[in-house]
Design an enzyme around this catalytic site. Structure first.
Site, short mmCIF file in Angstrom:
data_model
loop_
_atom_site.label_atom_id
_atom_site.label_comp_id
_atom_site.label_asym_id
_atom_site.label_seq_id
_atom_site.Cartn_x
_atom_site.Cartn_y
_atom_site.Cartn_z
CG ASP A 161 -1.79 -1.12 1.14
OD1 ASP A 161 -2.27 -1.75 0.39
OD2 ASP A 161 -1.90 -1.67 2.53
N GLY B 92 0.77 1.61 -7.52
CA GLY B 92 0.18 1.97 -8.77
C GLY B 92 0.46 3.34 -9.42
CG HIS C 91 -0.68 -2.76 -7.83
ND1 HIS C 91 0.42 -3.26 -8.52
CD2 HIS C 91 -0.18 -3.25 -6.53
CE1 HIS C 91 1.47 -3.56 -7.99
NE2 HIS C 91 1.09 -3.51 -6.72
CB THR D 201 -6.05 -11.21 1.54
OG1 THR D 201 -5.21 -12.18 0.67
CG2 THR D 201 -4.99 -10.15 1.78
CB VAL E 3 -7.54 -7.37 -1.84
CG1 VAL E 3 -7.80 -8.74 -1.81
CG2 VAL E 3 -6.30 -7.27 -3.01
#
EC number: 6.3.4.4
Length: 340
Positions: free
Chosen positions: A13, A17, A43, A127, A253
């Site tokens: 994070d 991106g 991303h 996740t 996500v």
């Protein structure tokens, strides 16, 4: 010819991106190759007013002349991959994307194992995307490979061959890492880590590039640190303090709220050392220093921000070449021509 590997310097994070979007738009590499674990990392990409959340497709997809590749080291969930091919049809992504035939496949059983394990889901903070169980099967040599999945047939390719031939022909190759240094299975805050190494050397290996062919390694850091899930966080501040600073974020996500902390110089130093970073990108400067929002010249940054940048360079011994001051591509200070 330049081979550049970009990796996260924290716990993911970091704004990779945005950096990938900017670099691929400006440098226009012939190949953009996705490395990393798999679809457990998201991303976020913003381009021409549109926002995209990606889990497998290389974030530089909007550069429409680039070949997009997913390396053999990346786990592929066919459902996620095929959805993204349709989701990004505006950019003709399906016509330009190749998946290495040796990629291991995430099956439904892997996701069920991931989500049903209280150890993984609650203690570790997985996740739930099935990456850990799928990687475990790969280690046991029982995982299904992409070449065995009929739906992926049109996308299969030999990624190392494509990438190395491009480098031989003098073309530029850009490799996208995922997650971040602090989540490395080897160097992160074990056991609160992901299911493989996340450093630049592994990212290069994921797509079949040898270490002598890598020219630049860019480590991305956010101006403050965030983390999703459990695990040590030495510079963490309370949610109340974060809210007072205007810092509130949620994972791409999982949708889980990110934990917030102050910049960790020691972590940055270790991350740059082990990644072999040659450049640093610092993102979200505008979030921590609102007076610098959308500033596009280094000379216009506040004295406080300049000291912050200098402190990072002093702690790591690596030049800060990219500074992001906002979400759009134009909100970027690029110092590469001056410093390299």
């Amino acid at each position: 010819m330049t081979c550049t590997v970009l990796v996260g310097g924290g716990w993911g994070d970091e704004g990779k991106g945005k950096c990938i979007t900017y670099l691929c738009y400006n440098d226009k590499p012939s190949i953009i190759a996705r490395a990393g674990v798999g679809p457990n990392a998201g991303h976020s990409v913003e381009f021409r007013g549109d926002k995209y959340g990606l889990r497998l497709t290389p974030s530089g997809f909007f550069h429409e002349d680039a070949r997009l590749l997913i390396g053999a080291g990346v786990l592929v969930d066919p459902e996620v991959f095929l959805h993204e091919m349709e989701y990004l049809s505006k950019y003709s992504v399906a016509d330009r994307t190749g998946v290495d035939y040796r990629c291991a496949i995430i099956e439904r059983k892997h996701k069920e194992q991931d989500q049903s394990s209280s150890y993984l889901s609650k203690k570790i903070g997985s996740t739930g995307t099935g990456c850990g169980p799928a990687n475990a099967e790969r280690v046991m040599r029982t995982a299904k490979l992409a070449r065995e999945v009929e739906e992926l047939g049109d996308f299969l390719t030999d990624v190392p061959l494509e990438v190395n031939e491009a480098l031989d022909e003098g073309e530029d190759v850009f490799v996208e890492g995922s997650q971040g240094f602090g989540l490395s299975l080897y160097y992160g805050t074990y056991p609160y880590v992901t299911s493989k190494d996340t450093t630049a050397s592994t990212a290069a290996a994921d797509v079949g590039i040898g270490p002598t062919r890598v020219d630049e390694v860019i480590a991305v850091f956010k101006s403050y640190i965030t983390r999703v899930g459990e695990g040590p966080f030495p510079t963490e501040i309370s949610q109340e303090e974060a809210e007072e600073m205007g810092l509130e974020e949620y994972g791409t996500v999982t949708g889980r709220r990110r934990r917030i902390g102050l910049f960790d110089m020691e972590m940055a130093r270790e991350s740059c050392m082990i990644n072999g970073a040659t450049q640093i990108a610092v993102t979200c400067v505008d979030r921590l220093y609102p007076e610098c929002e959308r500033v596009r010249e280094y000379s216009d940054l506040s004295a406080e921000v300049k000291r912050f940048i200098e402190d990072i360079e002093s702690a790591t011994g690596v030049p800060v070449t990219i500074i992001s001051t906002g979400p759009s591509l134009e909100d970027t200070i690029d110092l590469r021509d001056e410093l390299l």
